[in-house]
Design a protein around this motif. Structure first.
Motif, short mmCIF file in Angstrom:
data_model
loop_
_atom_site.label_atom_id
_atom_site.label_comp_id
_atom_site.label_asym_id
_atom_site.label_seq_id
_atom_site.Cartn_x
_atom_site.Cartn_y
_atom_site.Cartn_z
N ILE A 1 0.86 -1.19 0.00
CA ILE A 1 0.00 0.00 0.00
C ILE A 1 0.90 1.24 0.00
O ILE A 1 1.80 1.35 0.84
CB ILE A 1 -0.91 0.02 1.26
N ILE B 1 -3.29 5.21 -1.19
CA ILE B 1 -4.09 6.07 -0.33
C ILE B 1 -3.33 7.39 -0.27
O ILE B 1 -2.11 7.38 -0.13
CB ILE B 1 -4.18 5.49 1.11
N GLU C 1 -6.99 5.43 -4.66
CA GLU C 1 -8.23 4.75 -4.27
C GLU C 1 -8.98 5.49 -3.17
O GLU C 1 -10.19 5.31 -3.01
CB GLU C 1 -7.91 3.32 -3.79
N GLU C 2 -8.26 6.30 -2.40
CA GLU C 2 -8.91 6.97 -1.26
C GLU C 2 -8.09 8.19 -0.86
O GLU C 2 -6.86 8.16 -0.96
CB GLU C 2 -8.99 5.98 -0.09
N ARG D 1 -5.16 4.98 8.38
CA ARG D 1 -6.08 4.42 7.37
C ARG D 1 -5.36 3.33 6.55
O ARG D 1 -5.95 2.29 6.26
CB ARG D 1 -6.59 5.54 6.46
N GLU E 1 -5.28 0.33 8.62
CA GLU E 1 -6.61 -0.31 8.70
C GLU E 1 -6.82 -1.21 7.47
O GLU E 1 -7.27 -2.34 7.59
CB GLU E 1 -7.72 0.75 8.70
N ILE E 2 -6.49 -0.68 6.31
CA ILE E 2 -6.67 -1.46 5.07
C ILE E 2 -5.76 -2.69 5.11
O ILE E 2 -6.18 -3.80 4.77
CB ILE E 2 -6.39 -0.59 3.83
#
Ligand code: CAA
Length: 263
Positions: A104, A126, A183-184, A194, A197-198
């Motif tokens: 990520i 992210i 994506e976010e 965050r 969390e993903i």
């Protein structure tokens, strides 16, 4: 397992998440040869660490993820050295893309040139609200050299990739979200939380299935539909041979959560 010490990178693992922080503050985390070599080693370190389930790549400080390849270093390159540098960046970013572990990108500021290309080589992106993407290479008389001309159009389409690469303009986080480059988008102070969390959601899933799904999705970018379908059929078959598949389906039928062993 102890940590390897790096000059321009910080690594840490906690609760199964292996974080690689690009940290070269004097150059907004820009990638020189030494930093690329270190990144390659850090990814290998994460891959070899059995406790590391998901990787996060981010940048130190609030201003930059990675401000690109190191322009000062590149300024003295011969064409041959430029080629070797491009090949080095391509190899390291392909290492990330092809890693068995999900990666990520937590983009915390400027992600320009090689920085944007680094984010493109990750599986999920992210971004913080202050993130800025861009491929400003044309301002320097060069083109993206760490995969940008290939991965960007695959992600956002030829038209948008041309727009970004030919104008060299920066793309805000909200525009990056709109065009599918991330994506976010979250407030800066929520970014790492965050991303973690993903990572933790992914970590709870059947590890072999996650690994095989990533491989199949990557392959979809390189082959025609029929070949991709054929690969998917074989990969799907492989998942039926795992204990996790038996546990996952049994747990569903018994109305309990699955406990995957990664086998
Ligand atoms: N390479 C080397 N040094 C860099 C750098 C880079 N890519 N980006 C920033 N720095 C350095 C600056 O030279 C400056 O150093 P000094 O303090 O010693 O002068 C320091 O980082 C802070 O940068 P700025 O003072 O420029 O900060 P700013 O807030 O005014 O601007 C910025 C920030 C808009 C990101 C600006 O630094 C910038 O435009 N950087 C270059 C971005 C770029 O062109 N990236 C693409 C590089 S080419 C590439 O990546 C090729 C490829 O595909 C492989």
């Amino acid at each position: 397992m102890g940590y390897t010490t790096y000059e321009n990178i910080v690594t840490e693992i906690s609760e199964g998440v292996f974080t690689i922080t690009m940290s070269r503050p004097k150059a907004l985390n820009a990638l020189n040869r030494a930093t690329l070599e270190e990144l390659d080693k850090a990814v290998a370190e994460a891959e070899a660490n059995g406790n590391a389930k998901v990787l996060i790549i981010t940048g130190a400080g609030e201003k930059a993820f990675v401000a690109g390849a190191d322009i000062a270093e590149m300024s003295g390159f011969t064409p041959l050295e430029g080629r070797e540098f491009g090949m080095l960046g391509q190899r390291v970013f392909s290492h990330i893309e092809n890693s068995d572990k999900p990666v990520i990108a937590a983009v915390n500021g400027y992600a320009l040139g090689g920085g944007s290309e680094l984010a493109l080589s990750c599986d999920i992106r992210i971004a913080s609200e202050n993130a800025r993407f861009g491929q400003p290479e044309v301002n320097l008389g060069i083109i993206p050299g760490f995969g940008g001309t290939q991965r960007l159009p695959r992600l956002v389409g030829n038209g948008m990739a041309n727009y970004i690469i030919l104008t060299g303009e920066m793309v805000s986080a909200s525009d990056a979200l709109r065009i599918g480059l991330v994506e976010e988008v979250v407030p800066a102070d929520r970014l790492i939380e965050r991303a973690r969390e993903i990572a933790k959601v992914i970590m709870k899933k059947a590890p072999v299935a996650v690994r095989i799904a990533k491989r199949a999705i990557n392959l979809s970018q390189d082959v025609d539909l029929a070949s991709g379908m054929s690969y998917e059929a074989e990969a799907f078959t492989t998942t039926f041979a795992t204990s996790d598949r038996i546990e996952g389906m049994k747990a569903f039928l018994e109305k309990r959560s699955a406990s995957f062993g990664g086998k």
